[in-house]
Design a protein around this motif. Structure first.
Motif, PDB file in Angstrom:
ATOM      1  N   THR A 212       0.827  -1.212   0.000  1.00  0.00           N
ATOM      2  CA  THR A 212       0.000   0.000   0.000  1.00  0.00           C
ATOM      3  C   THR A 212       0.859   1.257   0.000  1.00  0.00           C
ATOM      4  N   ARG A 213       1.918   1.264   0.806  1.00  0.00           N
ATOM      5  CA  ARG A 213       2.835   2.411   0.835  1.00  0.00           C
ATOM      6  C   ARG A 213       3.452   2.657  -0.535  1.00  0.00           C
ATOM      7  N   GLY A 214       3.900   1.590  -1.184  1.00  0.00           N
ATOM      8  CA  GLY A 214       4.517   1.733  -2.493  1.00  0.00           C
ATOM      9  C   GLY A 214       3.551   2.255  -3.533  1.00  0.00           C
ATOM     10  N   LEU A 215       2.332   1.737  -3.518  1.00  0.00           N
ATOM     11  CA  LEU A 215       1.321   2.192  -4.469  1.00  0.00           C
ATOM     12  C   LEU A 215       0.988   3.665  -4.261  1.00  0.00           C
ATOM     13  N   LYS A 216       0.833   4.069  -3.010  1.00  0.00           N
ATOM     14  CA  LYS A 216       0.512   5.468  -2.728  1.00  0.00           C
ATOM     15  C   LYS A 216       1.668   6.387  -3.117  1.00  0.00           C
ATOM     16  N   ALA A 217       2.896   5.900  -2.941  1.00  0.00           N
ATOM     17  CA  ALA A 217       4.059   6.698  -3.356  1.00  0.00           C
ATOM     18  C   ALA A 217       4.057   6.937  -4.854  1.00  0.00           C
ATOM     19  N   GLU A 218       3.434   6.031  -5.603  1.00  0.00           N
ATOM     20  CA  GLU A 218       3.346   6.179  -7.053  1.00  0.00           C
ATOM     21  C   GLU A 218       2.051   6.859  -7.487  1.00  0.00           C
ATOM     22  N   GLY A 219       1.270   7.340  -6.526  1.00  0.00           N
ATOM     23  CA  GLY A 219       0.087   8.130  -6.850  1.00  0.00           C
ATOM     24  C   GLY A 219      -1.186   7.354  -7.103  1.00  0.00           C
ATOM     25  N   TYR A 220      -1.212   6.082  -6.740  1.00  0.00           N
ATOM     26  CA  TYR A 220      -2.428   5.284  -6.935  1.00  0.00           C
ATOM     27  C   TYR A 220      -3.493   5.596  -5.888  1.00  0.00           C
ATOM     28  N   LYS A 221      -4.740   5.463  -6.294  1.00  0.00           N
ATOM     29  CA  LYS A 221      -5.822   5.317  -5.326  1.00  0.00           C
ATOM     30  C   LYS A 221      -5.786   3.860  -4.875  1.00  0.00           C
ATOM     31  N   VAL A 222      -5.757   3.613  -3.567  1.00  0.00           N
ATOM     32  CA  VAL A 222      -5.582   2.256  -3.061  1.00  0.00           C
ATOM     33  C   VAL A 222      -6.821   1.805  -2.293  1.00  0.00           C
ATOM     34  N   ILE A 223      -7.284   0.622  -2.646  1.00  0.00           N
ATOM     35  CA  ILE A 223      -8.410  -0.018  -1.956  1.00  0.00           C
ATOM     36  C   ILE A 223      -7.843  -1.185  -1.157  1.00  0.00           C
ATOM     37  N   THR A 224      -8.068  -1.215   0.122  1.00  0.00           N
ATOM     38  CA  THR A 224      -7.566  -2.324   0.938  1.00  0.00           C
ATOM     39  C   THR A 224      -8.712  -3.249   1.314  1.00  0.00           C
ATOM     40  N   GLU A 225      -8.482  -4.528   1.134  1.00  0.00           N
ATOM     41  CA  GLU A 225      -9.468  -5.552   1.478  1.00  0.00           C
ATOM     42  C   GLU A 225      -8.796  -6.575   2.387  1.00  0.00           C
ATOM     43  N   GLN A 226      -9.426  -6.868   3.504  1.00  0.00           N
ATOM     44  CA  GLN A 226      -8.885  -7.870   4.422  1.00  0.00           C
ATOM     45  C   GLN A 226      -9.934  -8.954   4.646  1.00  0.00           C
ATOM     46  N   VAL A 227      -9.503 -10.222   4.519  1.00  0.00           N
ATOM     47  CA  VAL A 227     -10.412 -11.348   4.718  1.00  0.00           C
ATOM     48  C   VAL A 227      -9.936 -12.182   5.903  1.00  0.00           C
ATOM     49  N   ASP A 228     -10.859 -12.890   6.500  1.00  0.00           N
ATOM     50  CA  ASP A 228     -10.543 -13.710   7.672  1.00  0.00           C
ATOM     51  C   ASP A 228      -9.659 -14.882   7.257  1.00  0.00           C
ATOM     52  N   PHE A 229      -8.590 -15.109   8.031  1.00  0.00           N
ATOM     53  CA  PHE A 229      -7.636 -16.163   7.693  1.00  0.00           C
ATOM     54  C   PHE A 229      -8.290 -17.545   7.735  1.00  0.00           C
ATOM     55  N   ALA A 230      -9.175 -17.769   8.703  1.00  0.00           N
ATOM     56  CA  ALA A 230      -9.800 -19.083   8.867  1.00  0.00           C
ATOM     57  C   ALA A 230     -11.016 -19.263   7.969  1.00  0.00           C
ATOM     58  N   LEU A 231     -11.836 -18.208   7.854  1.00  0.00           N
ATOM     59  CA  LEU A 231     -13.068 -18.289   7.063  1.00  0.00           C
ATOM     60  C   LEU A 231     -13.153 -17.094   6.126  1.00  0.00           C
ATOM     61  N   PRO A 232     -12.319 -17.051   5.094  1.00  0.00           N
ATOM     62  CA  PRO A 232     -12.272 -15.872   4.221  1.00  0.00           C
ATOM     63  C   PRO A 232     -13.504 -15.733   3.340  1.00  0.00           C
ATOM     64  N   ASN A 233     -14.031 -14.504   3.269  1.00  0.00           N
ATOM     65  CA  ASN A 233     -15.161 -14.207   2.387  1.00  0.00           C
ATOM     66  C   ASN A 233     -14.602 -13.490   1.153  1.00  0.00           C
ATOM     67  N   PHE A 234     -14.095 -14.272   0.211  1.00  0.00           N
ATOM     68  CA  PHE A 234     -13.475 -13.689  -0.972  1.00  0.00           C
ATOM     69  C   PHE A 234     -14.508 -13.018  -1.881  1.00  0.00           C
ATOM     70  N   ARG A 235     -15.715 -13.511  -1.857  1.00  0.00           N
ATOM     71  CA  ARG A 235     -16.744 -12.929  -2.729  1.00  0.00           C
ATOM     72  C   ARG A 235     -17.024 -11.478  -2.347  1.00  0.00           C
ATOM     73  N   ALA A 236     -17.090 -11.201  -1.045  1.00  0.00           N
ATOM     74  CA  ALA A 236     -17.351  -9.822  -0.595  1.00  0.00           C
ATOM     75  C   ALA A 236     -16.203  -8.904  -1.014  1.00  0.00           C
ATOM     76  N   ALA A 237     -14.966  -9.396  -0.861  1.00  0.00           N
ATOM     77  CA  ALA A 237     -13.807  -8.590  -1.260  1.00  0.00           C
ATOM     78  C   ALA A 237     -13.823  -8.336  -2.759  1.00  0.00           C
ATOM     79  N   ALA A 238     -14.145  -9.372  -3.545  1.00  0.00           N
ATOM     80  CA  ALA A 238     -14.181  -9.233  -4.996  1.00  0.00           C
ATOM     81  C   ALA A 238     -15.260  -8.250  -5.434  1.00  0.00           C
ATOM     82  N   ALA A 239     -16.415  -8.322  -4.785  1.00  0.00           N
ATOM     83  CA  ALA A 239     -17.509  -7.414  -5.130  1.00  0.00           C
ATOM     84  C   ALA A 239     -17.130  -5.963  -4.837  1.00  0.00           C
ATOM     85  N   ASP A 240     -16.425  -5.742  -3.746  1.00  0.00           N
ATOM     86  CA  ASP A 240     -16.046  -4.378  -3.373  1.00  0.00           C
ATOM     87  C   ASP A 240     -15.001  -3.816  -4.335  1.00  0.00           C
ATOM     88  N   LEU A 241     -14.004  -4.614  -4.691  1.00  0.00           N
ATOM     89  CA  LEU A 241     -12.984  -4.081  -5.607  1.00  0.00           C
ATOM     90  C   LEU A 241     -13.579  -3.836  -6.996  1.00  0.00           C
TER      91      LEU A 241
END
Length: 426
Positions: A212-241
């Protein structure tokens, strides 16, 4: 050239597993003291060691690529007469992915087998690194899964280092990483918005913050998505991005997590310019690993510091591919292991018949860059007192296409950018 950010990419997967699998204690320093090496008789084989986390918690093939590439190189070298008529004798050791196992491998190869050098190391926990350095054994072309190659003298990772290597990581415990990957996608692909997906686990989250730091240094708009390690909801993250219009997707996850994220992206219709992965996943097994995500699979891009193993127009790649014909899957780590073995061979050849640890190390420490006949971006070890704030760095880039495999994107020696060097804690 140093590639610290790509070091961190590799570490992202390894660190997740270190957090899950305890690595135990290390063998005492006294176990490695007081044992020297005698000169080898004329014509005796040149003995090298390869330490690999072949049975690590990651699985049976995650870390074996460098070993397999190096062994293939030495087999072909021996078929041609070896080094000055001396065959190379390869001794391997599986450290099991643990610190205790790694220290035991170091003791076996360095102290008992008395290898001239270690080659193409790929260890999940390089606990024995200080012992290797203390014994003056050159470790050539290893994968920097931790910070050892930026910490100790006599250790020469496949991507080089600018750090003093005086027993402490980097400069005051901090390493540096460039933003060339992010600059490439901004300049060459017109990307402006990037998503960074991580687990809610310390190592994964830490790496995501670095990206994220590197992307912001290059001027990107950055979207951060975090999923649960044990029960990840990848669909919610994919829908948001998708909703936020991400051009690029970076991650701090393992291959399984990547594949599931890709499946979710296909399910919700999230189309991106590039789903960016790293050199560890730059393999021919992509078609199987991402079999349930055809759209995302064909948006996969990989970045690294070595020539695409699919570039068969290049003579050094053709030789590698010819030697690897019996292997089911191919990948960049195999090619880099091949390059590591070549590096050792060039160092040993410079010694003529007096191939010793000290002589090999002198070649490695001579202050000249190395490219392995064009397989690597120039690798340097400069030992700068202070880290550079900016630097000209280059990047090797390829994208996956089902009909062609990994397709090279531009000349890696021309994909070069003057970029900031950001510090981070290993």
């Amino acid at each position: 050239m140093s590639r610290p950010v790509r070091v961190a990419e590799t570490l992202a997967v390894a660190a997740l597993l270190v957090a899950v699998a305890g690595c135990g204690s290390r063998l005492p320093e006294s176990d490695f003291e007081g044992r020297g090496t005698a000169p080898a008789p004329a014509g005796a084989p040149v003995r090298v060691g390869i330490i690999t986390s072949a049975t690590s918690p990651v699985g049976g093939s995650a870390f074996t690529g460098p070993r397999d590439g190096a062994k293939a190189y030495f087999e072909r070298l021996n078929a041609r007469g070896g080094i000055g008529g001396r065959k190379v004798e390869v001794r391997t050791c599986d450290d099991g992915g643990s610190g205790v196992g790694n220290s035991a491998c170091v003791r076996k190869l360095v102290e008992e087998e008395r290898v001239v050098a270690l080659v193409a190391t790929s260890s999940l926990d390089y606990a024995g690194a200080s012992r290797v350095s203390g014994a003056g054994v050159p470790d050539i072309g290893g994968q920097p899964i931790g910070s050892a190659y930026d910490t100790y003298p006599h250790l020469y990772g496949i991507y080089g280092s600018l750090a003093p290597r005086n027993g402490k990581p980097g400069w005051g415990g901090k390493l540096i990483g460039g933003t060339e990957v992010y600059r490439y996608f901004k300049r060459e692909q017109g990307a402006r918005t990037a998503a960074v997906v991580s687990y809610n686990q310390a190592a994964s989250a830490a790496y995501a913050r670095l990206v994220t730091r590197g992307l912001k240094a290059e001027g990107y708009k950055v979207i951060t998505e975090q999923v649960d390690f044990a029960l990840p909801n990848f669909r919610a993250a994919a829908a948001d991005l998708k909703e936020q219009g991400a051009d690029l997707v970076f991650d701090a996850m393992d291959t399984h997590g990547n594949a599931r994220l890709c499946e979710a992206m296909d399910e919700v219709g999230a189309n991106v310019t590039a789903k960016v992965t790293n050199v560890q996943n730059w393999t021919s097994s992509v078609a199987d690993d991402y079999k349930d995500a055809p759209r995302c699979r064909n948006a996969l891009w990989a970045t690294g510091a070595s020539r695409n193993y699919e570039d068969t127009d290049h003579p050094a790649v053709r030789e590698f591919r010819d030697a690897m014909k019996g292997h089911k899957d191919l990948g960049q780590w195999q090619l880099e292991g091949w390059a590591a073995a070549m590096w050792f061979t060039d160092a040993a050849t410079s010694c003529r018949q007096d191939i010793t640890r000290a002589c090999v190390d002198r070649f490695m420490h001579r202050g000249k860059s190395y490219t392995a006949r064009g397989l690597l971006l120039p690798v340097t070890y400069e030992e700068r007192a202070d880290p550079p704030e900016t630097r000209m760095t280059c990047v090797s880039v390829a994208r996956w296409k089902d009909s062609e495999g990994w397709v090279t994107q531009g000349d890696m020696n021309k994909n070069c950018f003057h970029v900031p060097q950001l510090s981070y804690q290993p």
